[in-house]
Design a protein around this motif. Sequence first.
Motif, PDB file in Angstrom:
ATOM      1  N   GLU A   1      22.720  49.322  40.738  1.00 36.68           N
ATOM      2  CA  GLU A   1      23.427  50.257  41.544  1.00 36.68           C
ATOM      3  C   GLU A   1      24.794  50.664  40.483  1.00 36.68           C
ATOM      4  OE1 GLU A   1      23.482  48.985  46.085  1.00 36.68           O
ATOM      5  OE2 GLU A   1      24.422  47.657  44.636  1.00 36.68           O
TER       6      GLU A   1
ATOM      7  N   TYR B   1      25.614  54.471  39.363  1.00 39.41           N
ATOM      8  CA  TYR B   1      27.163  54.993  39.524  1.00 39.41           C
ATOM      9  C   TYR B   1      27.728  55.324  38.370  1.00 39.41           C
ATOM     10  CZ  TYR B   1      32.027  54.775  41.596  1.00 39.41           C
ATOM     11  OH  TYR B   1      33.307  54.970  41.672  1.00 39.41           O
TER      12      TYR B   1
ATOM     13  N   ILE C   1      26.074  58.851  37.485  1.00 39.32           N
ATOM     14  CA  ILE C   1      26.816  59.851  38.412  1.00 39.32           C
ATOM     15  C   ILE C   1      27.847  60.491  37.666  1.00 39.32           C
ATOM     16  CG2 ILE C   1      27.732  60.267  40.367  1.00 39.32           C
ATOM     17  CD1 ILE C   1      25.640  58.599  41.876  1.00 39.32           C
TER      18      ILE C   1
ATOM     19  N   GLN D   1      31.042  59.956  44.317  1.00 35.25           N
ATOM     20  CA  GLN D   1      31.242  58.569  44.282  1.00 35.25           C
ATOM     21  C   GLN D   1      31.288  57.884  45.627  1.00 35.25           C
ATOM     22  OE1 GLN D   1      34.420  57.703  41.172  1.00 35.25           O
ATOM     23  NE2 GLN D   1      34.267  59.868  40.908  1.00 35.25           N
TER      24      GLN D   1
ATOM     25  N   MET E   1      27.769  57.080  46.869  1.00 37.66           N
ATOM     26  CA  MET E   1      27.188  56.111  46.029  1.00 37.66           C
ATOM     27  C   MET E   1      27.536  54.847  46.533  1.00 37.66           C
ATOM     28  SD  MET E   1      24.777  55.410  44.169  1.00 37.66           S
ATOM     29  CE  MET E   1      24.396  53.862  43.773  1.00 37.66           C
TER      30      MET E   1
ATOM     31  N   LYS F   1      22.235  55.171  49.210  1.00 36.09           N
ATOM     32  CA  LYS F   1      21.430  56.082  48.202  1.00 36.09           C
ATOM     33  C   LYS F   1      21.073  57.355  49.020  1.00 36.09           C
ATOM     34  CE  LYS F   1      16.772  53.888  48.490  1.00 36.09           C
ATOM     35  NZ  LYS F   1      15.791  52.920  47.911  1.00 36.09           N
TER      36      LYS F   1
ATOM     37  N   THR G   1      23.843  59.827  48.872  1.00 36.53           N
ATOM     38  CA  THR G   1      23.878  60.446  47.645  1.00 36.53           C
ATOM     39  C   THR G   1      22.847  61.286  47.369  1.00 36.53           C
ATOM     40  OG1 THR G   1      24.462  57.984  47.114  1.00 36.53           O
ATOM     41  CG2 THR G   1      24.742  59.680  45.354  1.00 36.53           C
TER      42      THR G   1
ATOM     43  N   LEU H   1      18.127  56.698  41.268  1.00 41.17           N
ATOM     44  CA  LEU H   1      18.741  56.354  42.386  1.00 41.17           C
ATOM     45  C   LEU H   1      17.696  55.720  43.443  1.00 41.17           C
ATOM     46  CD1 LEU H   1      21.355  56.674  43.962  1.00 41.17           C
ATOM     47  CD2 LEU H   1      20.571  58.989  44.731  1.00 41.17           C
TER      48      LEU H   1
ATOM     49  N   ASN I   1      20.674  47.231  48.545  1.00 34.24           N
ATOM     50  CA  ASN I   1      21.950  47.846  48.877  1.00 34.24           C
ATOM     51  C   ASN I   1      22.928  46.878  48.859  1.00 34.24           C
ATOM     52  OD1 ASN I   1      24.035  48.879  50.128  1.00 34.24           O
ATOM     53  ND2 ASN I   1      23.178  50.851  50.839  1.00 34.24           N
TER      54      ASN I   1
END
Lengths: 508, 259
Positions: A282, A286, A289, A309, A312, A316, A319, A346, A352
Amino acid sequence: MNVEKSPNWEEEFAERLNTQQWDSWKLYKMCYDVVKTNLITEFTGLKSLKYLPNVTPLEHQLEAAQTVIERMNGKAILADEVGLGKTIEAGLILKEYLMRGLVKKALILAPASLVNQWSDELTSKFYIPAIPYRKNTSIEHTDILVMSMDTAKKSPHKEAIYAEAYDMIIIDEAHKLKNHKTKIYEFVQSLKKKFCLLLTATPIQNNVFELFNLISLLKPGHLGNFDVFQSSFKASKHDLENDEFLKELVNQVMVRNRRQDTGIEWTTRKVHNIPVKFTEKEREVYDLILQLKDISPVFAGSFSMITLQKEMCSSKEATCLTLENMMKNCNTKDEIAFVEEVIEQLMALQTNAKAEKVLEIVRSAEDKVIIFTEYRATQIFLQWFLHNNGITSVLFNGKYNKSKRDYMKYLFKEKAQVLIATEAGGEGINLQFCHHIINYDLPWNPMKLEQRIGRVHRLGQEHDVQIYNLAIADTIEQKILDLLHLKIDVFEKVVGELDDILTYKHPI
Amino acid sequence: MYSSQVNEYLSHFFEETDCSIIERHPHYITAQLTIDMDKRIMNRPYYWKYVESTNGVPCPAQLTCITHPEEVLEDVKGEIVRFGSYRLNQIFRVAQQLGAYVHLYEAVDDNQDQIFLTPFLGVNYKVSYYCDQTKEMLFSFGLNLMTGEVIEQFHEQIQELSFVSERPDAAFPLQYIIKPLRGIERLDELLYNIIQGDDHNWAEKAKQKWVRDQRVLDYFYNDVEDKPECYEIEKKALEERYAAKIKCEIINGGIFYLK
């Protein structure tokens, strides 16, 4: 003193003396008795109370109503903390003015989702025939009208409303008027406000100018004009004396009851700030991005970057939706390729971290839990995720109509363990039977947090309320937390202390 | 007015206005309206125009007023009528129209010798003080139309007496000397004097608040040369809120021949 007397009675009396047509003694007496029973014998005091068997107002509500009528002359901001019954206070005030004949026509502006609730409550508790606006409702012929702000500010309603002489205007969720450049602000500014109530638990959300705007709607000039206010405020940001002065002025037009001064024993709020760590994967995404802003001008704007952000940190799914939309604006192949690469990585994410944390909390709570998120995509993801882990949940958002809201509330109460609500679901539902709240992602605005917590921490709550704020370490969420503290600070100085929303303010 | 009082009131009202009561219950009441009452309270002028222009059979409505909705368990269909509700206000208005003027003789035992009855003009006034708050007062005067003497709280003194609308055989009503219309002028004057002599500190206070609020408002638009419309709107709102007014209306009144 000038005395107005209507001559109608004598004129007809003269006629009756000629025609010898007379009324019955019994009706004559009944007529006198009604007038006598309903006579308002004192300037002060709440006369309407004894006629309202369906309302048992609390001490602070009575005091608020009386203060507004007798000391503030019927123009006030009702700013009780969430869950203390501002609607009851407004109902008492309106009823009193109606009974005293000082108000005949009243307009109530509320968010669309609360229009029916207002009308129901005024009718059933206060016996005030408040009509919710529908397509064919005649604005002209309705004395007490409840309407959504969005409907009211548009033509032809706007003109129809201006054509009426309302004696009283009540505006619920009045913090929507914090910005003086909006249409709705302009609309309300041009309404005649003989008596006026602005209801909001959160008169300041971001800065003190919002309060200035609200008060200037209610009572222009009370805090001076904008220039004076701005200069005295900017220059003396940390001048305590000035703060005291402002507080004094604010208190002349605002009633604010806090939980602790209601004399009611409130359960406490236990706030848990729970830092969550991204998984390695993750974190990689991040960071990727973050690089986007150097790759393509589409992502250069700080607002879109912040949105990504925040998303995120949420899921996902949220995002991805935004990324795909923004990719449509990319022009060069390289840009598109990069974004596609980000999306691919992603979507390849398996875990998560935040959702796992949620699962942990929900399981150990062994009780009803409300989860608040800002994103619809996250909302759906969470439902799917919890379902896979054997936990039942229902969704809730502000777009639901009344019957659907009631149904979802019923399902949550009777069938499901978890209710997942988006921001819009924060206002106007009461869920005292639950006492666990997870703030899955944090809003910029501390008052939104207060609104969320207020759904469960209100009259009728019997347990301590557990609040879990989830924030992912070393991300934008950290900054949001810091900013939230700053804003709460402004609020406390001017308005009064806020219950614990975030524990950081008073470290243990 | 409490719900039980409303129930009782409605029952009296329908009886007095010749609307037959179909069902009487402590929690609701159903009445068959007369044509006149239907026209007065059912708000259906087009129906009546239609019936009258076509010579149709008039069919006045039945009205069920539920005074205690929380107590009514059976399936009763009707309107919820409470203190403050539109229907009750309308009925109050009608009662006021139908009970505004009387001409009455105090009842006299027929076996008695001839009794002289003195004519009085009875008038009930309601006086209201208005600013941002209100206060109301009732004044009931009885003017002796022979001597000009005024009795205060007249209604309270006569409300228990029994009256008839036709002259009793044994009664001999005196012919009044003061004309009733002139009598009203006298009572009006008396009332104005009472009002003038009252303490009007309330009006003074309202005026002070008005001046203060006006100053605040002016300050807001201090540097603005062309004051916007909302300035005028606010200014008008202040006037409506604070301007002190005294209103005076006659509730009802009439000629009373008393022993």
